[in-house]
Design an enzyme around this catalytic site. Structure first.
Site, PDB file in Angstrom:
ATOM      1  CG  PHE A  23      -1.902  -1.179   1.203  1.00 46.49           C
ATOM      2  CD1 PHE A  23      -2.968  -1.213   0.319  1.00 46.49           C
ATOM      3  CD2 PHE A  23      -1.710  -2.261   2.037  1.00 46.49           C
ATOM      4  CE1 PHE A  23      -3.840  -2.302   0.282  1.00 46.49           C
ATOM      5  CE2 PHE A  23      -2.564  -3.355   2.016  1.00 46.49           C
ATOM      6  CZ  PHE A  23      -3.643  -3.371   1.127  1.00 46.49           C
ATOM      7  NE  ARG A  37       0.928   7.631   0.955  1.00 46.83           N
ATOM      8  CZ  ARG A  37       0.821   8.527   1.933  1.00 46.83           C
ATOM      9  NH1 ARG A  37      -0.026   9.510   1.837  1.00 46.83           N
ATOM     10  NH2 ARG A  37       1.565   8.448   3.018  1.00 46.83           N
ATOM     11  N   GLY A  76      -8.890  18.417  -8.485  1.00 47.25           N
ATOM     12  CA  GLY A  76      -7.825  18.827  -9.389  1.00 47.25           C
ATOM     13  C   GLY A  76      -8.000  18.240 -10.774  1.00 47.25           C
ATOM     14  N   GLY A 136      -3.357  10.173 -11.542  1.00 43.53           N
ATOM     15  CA  GLY A 136      -2.477   9.545 -12.536  1.00 43.53           C
ATOM     16  C   GLY A 136      -1.595   8.551 -11.819  1.00 43.53           C
ATOM     17  CB  CYS A 186      -0.858   2.369  -8.477  1.00 46.41           C
ATOM     18  SG  CYS A 186       0.890   2.069  -8.243  1.00 46.41           S
TER      19      CYS A 186
HETATM   20  C1  UGA Z   1      -1.379   4.570  -4.856  1.00 43.76           C
HETATM   21  C2  UGA Z   1      -2.016   4.313  -3.494  1.00 43.76           C
HETATM   22  O1  UGA Z   1      -2.235   5.554  -2.812  1.00 43.76           O
HETATM   23  C3  UGA Z   1      -1.121   3.423  -2.639  1.00 43.76           C
HETATM   24  O2  UGA Z   1      -1.756   3.111  -1.416  1.00 43.76           O
HETATM   25  C4  UGA Z   1      -0.843   2.121  -3.403  1.00 43.76           C
HETATM   26  O3  UGA Z   1       0.040   1.264  -2.692  1.00 43.76           O
HETATM   27  C5  UGA Z   1      -0.194   2.469  -4.734  1.00 43.76           C
HETATM   28  O4  UGA Z   1      -1.091   3.329  -5.488  1.00 43.76           O
HETATM   29  C6  UGA Z   1       0.059   1.194  -5.485  1.00 43.76           C
HETATM   30  O5  UGA Z   1      -0.899   0.490  -5.829  1.00 43.76           O
HETATM   31  O6  UGA Z   1       1.230   0.803  -5.643  1.00 43.76           O
HETATM   32  P1  UGA Z   1       0.523   6.254  -5.770  1.00 43.76           P
HETATM   33  O7  UGA Z   1       0.168   5.790  -7.129  1.00 43.76           O
HETATM   34  O8  UGA Z   1       1.950   6.336  -5.377  1.00 43.76           O
HETATM   35  O9  UGA Z   1      -0.173   5.320  -4.642  1.00 43.76           O
HETATM   36  O10 UGA Z   1      -0.066   7.705  -5.652  1.00 43.76           O
HETATM   37  P2  UGA Z   1      -1.184   8.459  -4.785  1.00 43.76           P
HETATM   38  O11 UGA Z   1      -0.530   9.229  -3.714  1.00 43.76           O
HETATM   39  O12 UGA Z   1      -2.235   7.520  -4.413  1.00 43.76           O
HETATM   40  O13 UGA Z   1      -1.739   9.483  -5.878  1.00 43.76           O
HETATM   41  C7  UGA Z   1      -2.396   9.014  -7.062  1.00 43.76           C
HETATM   42  C8  UGA Z   1      -2.943  10.154  -7.866  1.00 43.76           C
HETATM   43  O14 UGA Z   1      -4.081  10.727  -7.242  1.00 43.76           O
HETATM   44  C9  UGA Z   1      -1.987  11.324  -8.100  1.00 43.76           C
HETATM   45  O15 UGA Z   1      -2.042  11.704  -9.458  1.00 43.76           O
HETATM   46  C10 UGA Z   1      -2.527  12.425  -7.219  1.00 43.76           C
HETATM   47  O16 UGA Z   1      -2.244  13.713  -7.708  1.00 43.76           O
HETATM   48  C11 UGA Z   1      -4.006  12.127  -7.268  1.00 43.76           C
HETATM   49  N1  UGA Z   1      -4.746  12.674  -6.096  1.00 43.76           N
HETATM   50  C12 UGA Z   1      -4.504  12.183  -4.855  1.00 43.76           C
HETATM   51  C13 UGA Z   1      -5.703  13.644  -6.293  1.00 43.76           C
HETATM   52  O17 UGA Z   1      -5.954  14.103  -7.418  1.00 43.76           O
HETATM   53  N2  UGA Z   1      -6.391  14.119  -5.198  1.00 43.76           N
HETATM   54  C14 UGA Z   1      -6.161  13.653  -3.952  1.00 43.76           C
HETATM   55  O18 UGA Z   1      -6.840  14.119  -3.008  1.00 43.76           O
HETATM   56  C15 UGA Z   1      -5.190  12.668  -3.772  1.00 43.76           C
END
Ligand code: UGA
Length: 447
Positions: free
Chosen positions: A168, A170, A269, A273, A276
């Site tokens: 899990f 990030r 936003g 992206g 994952c």
């Molecule tokens: C995500 C999950 O959060 C992790 O728990 C999981 O382990 C991981 O995928 C995986 O499967 O390996 P990650 O892809 O690193 O992690 O990125 P996130 O922090 O989840 O962000 C994903 C996207 O959502 C980004 O583009 C971010 O800008 C966007 N986001 C996030 C939003 O647009 N709004 C938010 O409030 C939060």
């Protein structure tokens, strides 16, 4: 530096396990380094010779805060090593993590051929009892397939167990997330495997959820899909706020006081992206389809995410009128801050849409430019935000890097051809921008 609590340092003195990690991508490398830090003897295996040679020198192929020092420290301590020889890994460990990549096929389904190949090799190599752990994100029932493959290729019928232990972490906070997990999920088929895996994770002092293997596999896809759904939900609310003259930031503060909802992942936003969320969402829709369920809700989550990219471009059009021949400056290329990862970054689609309308693109990102150069052509890459703003008809913010929040906006305004900012991440306050004389468009806030 990622520090362990005192309690964790004491527990580090326990006898470590022998672990190998097959696949040194983001998940494999971080997992390997963190397990070594917890006092285990970890061998990381990858078939990419160049990568292994540089890892052995302590050079990290990805941008991940805290990882380099963790790797160097554990190599020095003799707890972490890297090899291209899978036999070396398998024969010197009891627990084998499979962390190879599962790239999407053209139809969005995960390609599991690397998982199959590794399972076969492990089976042909193993001489004694092994726990084979699925760490890569895989469709439900992959555990059954791994088990079948190992049985078929393990001629001496050596005993083994399969465990599903989804990750899990990030990107950008991967080391912290691994050392401080909200929960550890263990999908097991035997008490022995459960005991050994509990011992492995005991120093982390995290809640451990033990399930059957299929449930653990589904927990991963269901969690990422839920996070994606939260983002598309808040983006839809943002669009309503804009029409109604409300402010999404205030709305997003008001909803999560209810702890059943929670504040995280309610930032509106340009949509999600990365490697994952988009991939897992698509894969989960495919998996459920195959299982005979049409997961319409998740299809809409995907659609809303695509629309957020289009919405951003229409906001640019609203303020510059014709995009053709306008110089648009892009601040932020990575899919989120603190990473140079460009996979499924909103910037890619948005820049391509702007280029289709014949805009001239200048762009800056604190770390992702080298990666972006390989993906986005005919872009003038700039040395900083001010260089990007210079001579622009509009500035567009696509990643909420901290340094953008601290920009000298008066200087930015002086450098630009017209004082227009389209903020796809809501990093500035509309009132302040108005006072400074900007035409400022953001997401879900009426201007
Ligand atoms: C995500 C999950 O959060 C992790 O728990 C999981 O382990 C991981 O995928 C995986 O499967 O390996 P990650 O892809 O690193 O992690 O990125 P996130 O922090 O989840 O962000 C994903 C996207 O959502 C980004 O583009 C971010 O800008 C966007 N986001 C996030 C939003 O647009 N709004 C938010 O409030 C939060």
């Amino acid at each position: 530096m990622v520090k362990l609590s005192k309690k964790k340092k004491i527990k580090k003195k326990r006898k470590g396990k022998k672990v190998s990690i097959i696949g040194t991508g983001h998940v494999g490398l971080v997992t390997g380094a963190c397990l070594a830090e917890l006092g285990n003897r970890v061998i990381c295996v990858d078939n990419n010779e160049e990568k292994i040679a540089s890892l052995n020198r302590g050079e990290i192929p990805i941008y991940e805060p805290g990882l380099e020092e963790l790797v160097k420290r554990n190599i020095r301590a003799g707890r972490l090593s890297f090899t291209t020889n899978i036999k070396e890994g398998v024969n010197n460990s009891e627990i084998i993590f499979i962390a190879v990549n599962t790239p999407p096929k053209p139809d969005g389904e995960a390609d599991l051929c690397f998982i199959e190949a590794v399972s076969r090799e492990v089976a042909q190599t193993m001489k004694g009892y092994k726990i084979i752990v699925e760490k890569s994100t895989v469709p439900v029932e992959t555990g059954k397939w791994i088990s079948r493959t190992v049985k078929l290729n393990n001629k001496k019928s050596i005993n083994f167990d399969i465990v599903s232990n989804p990750e899990f972490l990030r990107e950008g906070s991967a080391v912290y997330d691994t050392m401080h997990p909200d929960r550890i999920v263990l999908g097991v088929g035997s008490k022995k495997a459960e005991r050994i895996m509990r011992e492995l994770y005991q120093p982390l002092d995290a809640p451990i959820i033990v399930t059957d293997i299929e449930s653990a596999e589904i927990i991963k896809h269901a969690s990422n899909s839920f996070l994606a759904m939260k983002i598309s939900y808040i983006n839809s609310i943002a669009n309503i706020c804009e029409k109604a003259g409300a402010d999404i930031k205030k709305v997003a503060e008001g909803i999560p006081c209810d702890k059943r909802i929670g504040r995280d992942f309610l930032n509106a936003g340009v949509g999600f992206g990365g490697a994952c969320l988009p991939k897992d969402l698509q894969a989960f829709v495919g998996i459920t389809q195959r299982l005979g369920y049409d997961f319409e809700l998740l299809k809409v989550v995907e659609k809303i995410n695509r629309q957020q990219r289009e919405l951003l471009v229409s906001k640019v059009r609203d303020v510059v009128w014709n995009i053709k021949d306008k110089t648009i400056g892009i601040l932020g290329l990575a899919f989120k801050p603190n990473t140079d990862d460009m996979r499924n970054a909103p910037s890619i689609e948005i820049i391509q849409m702007l280029q289709k309308e014949e805009a001239k693109i200048k762009a800056y990102d604190p770390v992702a430019i080298p990666v972006a150069r390989g993906i986005l052509k005919e872009v003038t890459y700039c040395k900083d935000s001010y260089d990007t703003a210079n001579g622009c008809d509009a500035l567009v913010i696509l990643t909420e890097w901290e340094e953008f929040k601290r920009l000298d906006l008066k200087k930015i305004k002086r450098l630009m051809k017209a004082p227009i900012i389209v903020d796809g991440r809501n990093i500035f306050e509309p009132e302040k921008m108005k006072r400074l004389g900007f035409i400022y468009k953001s997401i879900g806030r009426s201007t």
